[in-house]
Design a protein around this motif. Structure first.
Motif, PDB file in Angstrom:
ATOM      1  N   GLN A   4      80.993  54.751 -42.595  1.00 16.74           N
ATOM      2  CA  GLN A   4      81.606  53.760 -43.343  1.00 16.74           C
ATOM      3  C   GLN A   4      80.861  53.819 -44.728  1.00 16.74           C
ATOM      4  O   GLN A   4      79.617  53.850 -44.860  1.00 16.74           O
ATOM      5  N   VAL A   5      81.520  54.192 -45.775  1.00 15.38           N
ATOM      6  CA  VAL A   5      81.111  54.442 -47.158  1.00 15.38           C
ATOM      7  C   VAL A   5      81.980  53.547 -48.172  1.00 15.38           C
ATOM      8  O   VAL A   5      83.112  53.326 -48.053  1.00 15.38           O
ATOM      9  N   VAL A   6      81.186  53.294 -49.234  1.00 17.12           N
ATOM     10  CA  VAL A   6      81.893  52.542 -50.277  1.00 17.12           C
ATOM     11  C   VAL A   6      81.550  53.359 -51.395  1.00 17.12           C
ATOM     12  O   VAL A   6      80.353  53.624 -51.750  1.00 17.12           O
ATOM     13  N   LEU A   7      82.674  53.759 -52.066  1.00 10.63           N
ATOM     14  CA  LEU A   7      82.520  54.134 -53.578  1.00 10.63           C
ATOM     15  C   LEU A   7      82.366  53.077 -54.421  1.00 10.63           C
ATOM     16  O   LEU A   7      83.539  52.213 -54.648  1.00 10.63           O
ATOM     17  N   CYS A   8      81.559  53.021 -55.290  1.00  8.64           N
ATOM     18  CA  CYS A   8      81.379  51.754 -56.274  1.00  8.64           C
ATOM     19  C   CYS A   8      81.715  52.295 -57.600  1.00  8.64           C
ATOM     20  O   CYS A   8      80.820  53.265 -58.286  1.00  8.64           O
ATOM     21  N   ARG A   9      82.647  51.999 -58.525  1.00  2.00           N
ATOM     22  CA  ARG A   9      82.669  52.640 -59.881  1.00  2.00           C
ATOM     23  C   ARG A   9      83.733  51.613 -60.499  1.00  2.00           C
ATOM     24  O   ARG A   9      84.916  51.372 -60.093  1.00  2.00           O
TER      25      ARG A   9
ATOM     26  N   GLN B 272      85.749  54.876 -42.331  1.00  2.00           N
ATOM     27  CA  GLN B 272      86.126  53.751 -43.309  1.00  2.00           C
ATOM     28  C   GLN B 272      85.588  54.154 -44.776  1.00  2.00           C
ATOM     29  O   GLN B 272      84.380  54.034 -44.975  1.00  2.00           O
ATOM     30  N   LEU B 273      86.582  53.943 -45.586  1.00  2.00           N
ATOM     31  CA  LEU B 273      86.189  54.424 -46.983  1.00  2.00           C
ATOM     32  C   LEU B 273      86.812  53.335 -47.707  1.00  2.00           C
ATOM     33  O   LEU B 273      87.883  52.933 -48.023  1.00  2.00           O
TER      34      LEU B 273
ATOM     35  N   LEU C 280      77.863  54.787 -52.613  1.00  3.90           N
ATOM     36  CA  LEU C 280      77.851  55.804 -53.577  1.00  3.90           C
ATOM     37  C   LEU C 280      78.314  55.360 -54.880  1.00  3.90           C
ATOM     38  O   LEU C 280      79.448  54.826 -54.972  1.00  3.90           O
ATOM     39  N   ALA C 281      77.687  55.790 -56.063  1.00  5.32           N
ATOM     40  CA  ALA C 281      77.989  55.499 -57.268  1.00  5.32           C
ATOM     41  C   ALA C 281      77.623  56.521 -58.233  1.00  5.32           C
ATOM     42  O   ALA C 281      77.050  57.530 -57.861  1.00  5.32           O
ATOM     43  N   PHE C 282      78.409  56.317 -59.343  1.00  6.56           N
ATOM     44  CA  PHE C 282      78.418  57.273 -60.301  1.00  6.56           C
ATOM     45  C   PHE C 282      77.505  56.622 -61.424  1.00  6.56           C
ATOM     46  O   PHE C 282      77.169  55.521 -61.429  1.00  6.56           O
TER      47      PHE C 282
ATOM     48  N   SER D  57      72.459  51.030 -47.733  1.00  6.31           N
ATOM     49  CA  SER D  57      71.614  52.216 -48.266  1.00  6.31           C
ATOM     50  C   SER D  57      72.480  52.732 -49.538  1.00  6.31           C
ATOM     51  O   SER D  57      73.677  52.410 -49.918  1.00  6.31           O
ATOM     52  N   PHE D  58      72.020  53.405 -50.623  1.00  6.38           N
ATOM     53  CA  PHE D  58      72.401  53.643 -51.788  1.00  6.38           C
ATOM     54  C   PHE D  58      71.943  55.052 -52.368  1.00  6.38           C
ATOM     55  O   PHE D  58      70.969  55.692 -52.045  1.00  6.38           O
ATOM     56  N   SER D  59      73.166  55.701 -52.914  1.00  5.51           N
ATOM     57  CA  SER D  59      72.710  56.989 -53.486  1.00  5.51           C
ATOM     58  C   SER D  59      73.802  57.136 -54.503  1.00  5.51           C
ATOM     59  O   SER D  59      74.924  56.723 -54.698  1.00  5.51           O
ATOM     60  N   LEU D  60      73.193  58.203 -55.605  1.00  3.86           N
ATOM     61  CA  LEU D  60      73.983  58.299 -56.756  1.00  3.86           C
ATOM     62  C   LEU D  60      74.655  59.656 -56.510  1.00  3.86           C
ATOM     63  O   LEU D  60      74.186  60.687 -56.012  1.00  3.86           O
TER      64      LEU D  60
END
Length: 296
Positions: free
Chosen positions: A52-57, A83-84, A8-10, A27-30
């Motif tokens: 499992q989620v990744v926040l990318c910023r 898992q974050l 997940l990204a901003f 997979s990817f989402s904004l």
């Protein structure tokens, strides 16, 4: 595409985050962000979430970004994410690791504990650490990974075909300069810096043959650019063939770029840890390797 892992990204870091998703097969989402007239943010995240989620910023301009990051992280926990992880190629508030004057807030430990309360792991690049040398000591999470961008920077420099002389503008830069120089057995030297204030520095160059050389100034972060500017100004007296700047984190606040160009800097290259017009070096492969190891 791996639907078990979601990045997940901003919007402010969308393109590099998307490259990271592509290289890891996630997979990817904004995250949809609406900002109200009073400055508050409303976030909307996907409904169907994997465990499992990744926040990318990237956390430059951190004060607003941190609030939105924590809102998103808590929501994900509330929705059952197991898992974050946080991928923050530029990690904020790391330099203030002690109180230099009575009453000063030691922000590194406070922000480190804040992030550790929401994330299981953090991946960053060339964190701006001083007296605290391990990222995990500043950010007490289970997995704290502080990557260095020197390998992708060295590969980029090799592609330029310059065979330059590398210069670090101060002693703190030596670890990055030396690592890049080893890639092609390049010559390097380290200048000495005296800081006279937030916007005033004095730089002394070591004895070296600078005349007619292609010179690349290397540093981890450029904020005001005053140190790089002072170094380039000193070099002009030796008539080098060219002066370039290569940094991991391109903040370049205010008129920093114009001042560097005014003292003869021809090229300014940076990694995409912070989105900036000078970005030439992508970090998705470096980050992707570490992220794959964390996700298992």
């Amino acid at each position: 595409m791996n639907n078990d892992h979601l990045i997940l990204a901003f919007d402010d870091y969308a393109a590099p985050a998307r490259r990271l998703a592509e290289t890891t097969g996630c997979s990817f989402s904004l995250i949809d962000v609406h900002r109200f007239p009073d400055g508050e943010s409303r976030l909307r995240l996907p409904v169907d979430l994997p465990e499992q989620v990744v926040l990318c910023r990237s956390l430059n301009d951190p004060n607003e970004k941190l609030v939105e990051l924590i809102l998103a992280a808590q929501h994900l926990r509330d929705q059952g994410v197991r898992q974050l992880l946080l991928v923050a190629p530029y990690l904020c508030y790391m330099r203030q690791d002690k109180a230099f004057h009575p009453g000063e807030v030691v922000s590194q430990g406070i922000i480190g504990k804040l992030l550790a309360g929401y994330f299981d792991g953090v991946i960053t690049v060339d964190a701006h650490l001083h007296r605290v040398h391990r990222l995990q000591d500043a950010l007490p999470v289970k997995t704290a990974i502080n990557l260095t961008a020197t390998h992708p920077m060295a590969l980029f420099l090799q592609q330029q075909g310059l065979k330059p002389l590398l210069i670090g503008p101060d002693s703190e830069s030596e670890q990055w300069v030396a690592s890049i120089a080893r890639h092609e057995n390049l010559e390097y030297c380290i200048a000495r810096k005296e800081r006279l204030g937030d916007r005033r520095v004095q730089v002394s160059l070591p004895d070296c043959d600078y005349g007619g050389r292609n010179i690349v100034l290397v540093d981890d972060v450029a904020s005001t650019g005053r140190t790089l500017e002072a170094t380039a100004r000193q070099l002009q007296a030796f008539s080098p063939a060219s002066i370039s700047v290569m940094v991991t984190h391109a903040l370049f606040l205010g008129d920093a770029l114009q001042r560097l160009q005014a003292v003869g800097v021809e090229n300014i290259w940076s990694c995409d840890s912070i989105p900036h017009p000078s970005n030439r070096i992508h970090l998705h492969r470096l980050l992707g390797e570490a992220l794959r190891d964390c996700l298992g």
